[in-house]
Design a protein around this motif. Structure first.
Motif, PDB file in Angstrom:
ATOM      1  N   ILE A  27       0.840  -1.207   0.000  1.00 44.03           N
ATOM      2  CA  ILE A  27       0.000   0.000   0.000  1.00 44.03           C
ATOM      3  C   ILE A  27       0.870   1.250   0.000  1.00 44.03           C
ATOM      4  O   ILE A  27       0.606   2.208  -0.727  1.00 44.03           O
ATOM      5  N   THR A  28       1.913   1.241   0.798  1.00 45.14           N
ATOM      6  CA  THR A  28       2.815   2.392   0.869  1.00 45.14           C
ATOM      7  C   THR A  28       3.471   2.640  -0.488  1.00 45.14           C
ATOM      8  O   THR A  28       3.583   3.776  -0.937  1.00 45.14           O
ATOM      9  N   ALA A  29       3.884   1.589  -1.168  1.00 42.23           N
ATOM     10  CA  ALA A  29       4.520   1.730  -2.479  1.00 42.23           C
ATOM     11  C   ALA A  29       3.540   2.296  -3.505  1.00 42.23           C
ATOM     12  O   ALA A  29       3.882   3.186  -4.288  1.00 42.23           O
ATOM     13  N   VAL A  30       2.307   1.796  -3.500  1.00 44.40           N
ATOM     14  CA  VAL A  30       1.299   2.267  -4.455  1.00 44.40           C
ATOM     15  C   VAL A  30       0.976   3.739  -4.208  1.00 44.40           C
ATOM     16  O   VAL A  30       0.927   4.552  -5.140  1.00 44.40           O
ATOM     17  N   LEU A  31       0.753   4.101  -2.955  1.00 44.11           N
ATOM     18  CA  LEU A  31       0.422   5.495  -2.640  1.00 44.11           C
ATOM     19  C   LEU A  31       1.596   6.431  -2.930  1.00 44.11           C
ATOM     20  O   LEU A  31       1.400   7.533  -3.434  1.00 44.11           O
ATOM     21  N   SER A  32       2.797   6.003  -2.644  1.00 44.62           N
ATOM     22  CA  SER A  32       3.976   6.825  -2.935  1.00 44.62           C
ATOM     23  C   SER A  32       4.130   7.032  -4.445  1.00 44.62           C
ATOM     24  O   SER A  32       4.435   8.141  -4.897  1.00 44.62           O
ATOM     25  N   GLY A  33       3.906   5.988  -5.213  1.00 46.76           N
ATOM     26  CA  GLY A  33       3.980   6.107  -6.665  1.00 46.76           C
ATOM     27  C   GLY A  33       2.925   7.053  -7.213  1.00 46.76           C
ATOM     28  O   GLY A  33       3.206   7.867  -8.102  1.00 46.76           O
ATOM     29  N   ALA A  34       1.712   6.969  -6.684  1.00 49.57           N
ATOM     30  CA  ALA A  34       0.639   7.860  -7.131  1.00 49.57           C
ATOM     31  C   ALA A  34       0.962   9.312  -6.787  1.00 49.57           C
ATOM     32  O   ALA A  34       0.747  10.223  -7.598  1.00 49.57           O
ATOM     33  N   LEU A  35       1.486   9.547  -5.593  1.00 41.31           N
ATOM     34  CA  LEU A  35       1.849  10.906  -5.199  1.00 41.31           C
ATOM     35  C   LEU A  35       2.988  11.453  -6.048  1.00 41.31           C
ATOM     36  O   LEU A  35       2.988  12.626  -6.427  1.00 41.31           O
ATOM     37  N   ASP A  36       3.969  10.609  -6.372  1.00 42.39           N
ATOM     38  CA  ASP A  36       5.070  11.033  -7.246  1.00 42.39           C
ATOM     39  C   ASP A  36       4.550  11.411  -8.632  1.00 42.39           C
ATOM     40  O   ASP A  36       4.988  12.388  -9.233  1.00 42.39           O
ATOM     41  N   GLU A  37       3.611  10.620  -9.147  1.00 43.44           N
ATOM     42  CA  GLU A  37       3.040  10.900 -10.463  1.00 43.44           C
ATOM     43  C   GLU A  37       2.278  12.225 -10.453  1.00 43.44           C
ATOM     44  O   GLU A  37       2.407  13.037 -11.373  1.00 43.44           O
ATOM     45  N   LEU A  38       1.488  12.472  -9.416  1.00 45.19           N
ATOM     46  CA  LEU A  38       0.758  13.735  -9.309  1.00 45.19           C
ATOM     47  C   LEU A  38       1.712  14.920  -9.201  1.00 45.19           C
ATOM     48  O   LEU A  38       1.482  15.970  -9.799  1.00 45.19           O
ATOM     49  N   GLY A  51       4.711  15.072 -10.446  1.00 45.77           N
ATOM     50  CA  GLY A  51       5.298  15.252 -11.771  1.00 45.77           C
ATOM     51  C   GLY A  51       4.356  15.981 -12.711  1.00 45.77           C
ATOM     52  O   GLY A  51       4.777  16.849 -13.478  1.00 45.77           O
ATOM     53  N   GLU A  52       3.065  15.655 -12.660  1.00 46.23           N
ATOM     54  CA  GLU A  52       2.083  16.345 -13.491  1.00 46.23           C
ATOM     55  C   GLU A  52       2.006  17.820 -13.118  1.00 46.23           C
ATOM     56  O   GLU A  52       1.916  18.682 -13.987  1.00 46.23           O
ATOM     57  N   GLN A  53       2.054  18.101 -11.840  1.00 41.28           N
ATOM     58  CA  GLN A  53       2.005  19.482 -11.380  1.00 41.28           C
ATOM     59  C   GLN A  53       3.218  20.263 -11.885  1.00 41.28           C
ATOM     60  O   GLN A  53       3.084  21.397 -12.335  1.00 41.28           O
ATOM     61  N   ARG A  54       4.400  19.652 -11.837  1.00 45.75           N
ATOM     62  CA  ARG A  54       5.608  20.324 -12.337  1.00 45.75           C
ATOM     63  C   ARG A  54       5.512  20.571 -13.840  1.00 45.75           C
ATOM     64  O   ARG A  54       5.904  21.626 -14.330  1.00 45.75           O
ATOM     65  N   ARG A  55       4.962  19.601 -14.590  1.00 47.18           N
ATOM     66  CA  ARG A  55       4.817  19.781 -16.033  1.00 47.18           C
ATOM     67  C   ARG A  55       3.846  20.912 -16.343  1.00 47.18           C
ATOM     68  O   ARG A  55       4.070  21.702 -17.251  1.00 47.18           O
ATOM     69  N   ARG A  56       2.753  21.000 -15.601  1.00 46.21           N
ATOM     70  CA  ARG A  56       1.793  22.079 -15.821  1.00 46.21           C
ATOM     71  C   ARG A  56       2.418  23.443 -15.572  1.00 46.21           C
ATOM     72  O   ARG A  56       2.172  24.378 -16.305  1.00 46.21           O
ATOM     73  N   GLN A  57       3.215  23.549 -14.532  1.00 40.53           N
ATOM     74  CA  GLN A  57       3.836  24.821 -14.189  1.00 40.53           C
ATOM     75  C   GLN A  57       4.890  25.211 -15.210  1.00 40.53           C
ATOM     76  O   GLN A  57       5.079  26.385 -15.483  1.00 40.53           O
ATOM     77  N   SER A  58       5.574  24.238 -15.809  1.00 42.01           N
ATOM     78  CA  SER A  58       6.649  24.554 -16.743  1.00 42.01           C
ATOM     79  C   SER A  58       6.125  24.916 -18.131  1.00 42.01           C
ATOM     80  O   SER A  58       6.861  25.465 -18.936  1.00 42.01           O
ATOM     81  N   ARG A  59       4.872  24.637 -18.429  1.00 42.08           N
ATOM     82  CA  ARG A  59       4.308  24.932 -19.748  1.00 42.08           C
ATOM     83  C   ARG A  59       3.939  26.397 -19.932  1.00 42.08           C
ATOM     84  O   ARG A  59       3.662  26.814 -21.029  1.00 42.08           O
ATOM     85  N   GLY A  60       3.886  27.166 -18.893  1.00 41.43           N
ATOM     86  CA  GLY A  60       3.479  28.558 -18.998  1.00 41.43           C
ATOM     87  C   GLY A  60       2.009  28.711 -18.628  1.00 41.43           C
ATOM     88  O   GLY A  60       1.408  27.809 -18.035  1.00 41.43           O
ATOM     89  N   PRO A  61       1.422  29.831 -19.000  1.00 40.49           N
ATOM     90  CA  PRO A  61       0.034  30.075 -18.604  1.00 40.49           C
ATOM     91  C   PRO A  61      -0.934  29.115 -19.290  1.00 40.49           C
ATOM     92  O   PRO A  61      -0.748  28.736 -20.438  1.00 40.49           O
ATOM     93  N   SER A  62      -1.962  28.755 -18.558  1.00 41.68           N
ATOM     94  CA  SER A  62      -2.985  27.864 -19.103  1.00 41.68           C
ATOM     95  C   SER A  62      -3.925  28.653 -20.020  1.00 41.68           C
ATOM     96  O   SER A  62      -3.879  29.888 -20.080  1.00 41.68           O
ATOM     97  N   ALA A  63      -4.781  27.966 -20.726  1.00 40.29           N
ATOM     98  CA  ALA A  63      -5.761  28.622 -21.592  1.00 40.29           C
ATOM     99  C   ALA A  63      -6.655  29.545 -20.767  1.00 40.29           C
ATOM    100  O   ALA A  63      -7.036  30.635 -21.219  1.00 40.29           O
TER     101      ALA A  63
END
Length: 73
Positions: free
Chosen positions: A26-37, A39-51
């Motif tokens: 359970i700890t591994a699954v939750l840690s992986g999900a949090l890491d993925e989220l 990463g998505e947040q960092r990608r959104r911030q690096s793209r510049g302003p949203s629509a």
């Protein structure tokens, strides 16, 4: 029961009686999900302003009071 292998992680199992292997899974699954989220947040911030942010900018320059009078001349 609480599992905290990493600093700042607090997982509480409220039901059942999980063994060490189940807690690790359970700890591994939750840690992986949090890491993925994260990463998505960092990608959104690096793209510049949203629509949505781009649509909030001014469409035209502000109107100047009395400008219509000078346009006739």
């Amino acid at each position: 029961m609480t599992a905290s292998d990493e600093p700042g992680v607090d997982i509480r199992f409220l039901g059942g009686n999980p063994d060490a292997e189940e807690i690790a899974a359970i700890t591994a699954v939750l840690s992986g999900a949090l890491d993925e989220l994260a990463g998505e947040q960092r990608r959104r911030q690096s793209r510049g302003p949203s629509a949505w942010q781009r649509s909030q900018r001014n469409v035209r320059t502000p109107l100047v009071r009395g400008a219509w009078r000078t346009s006739e001349r």
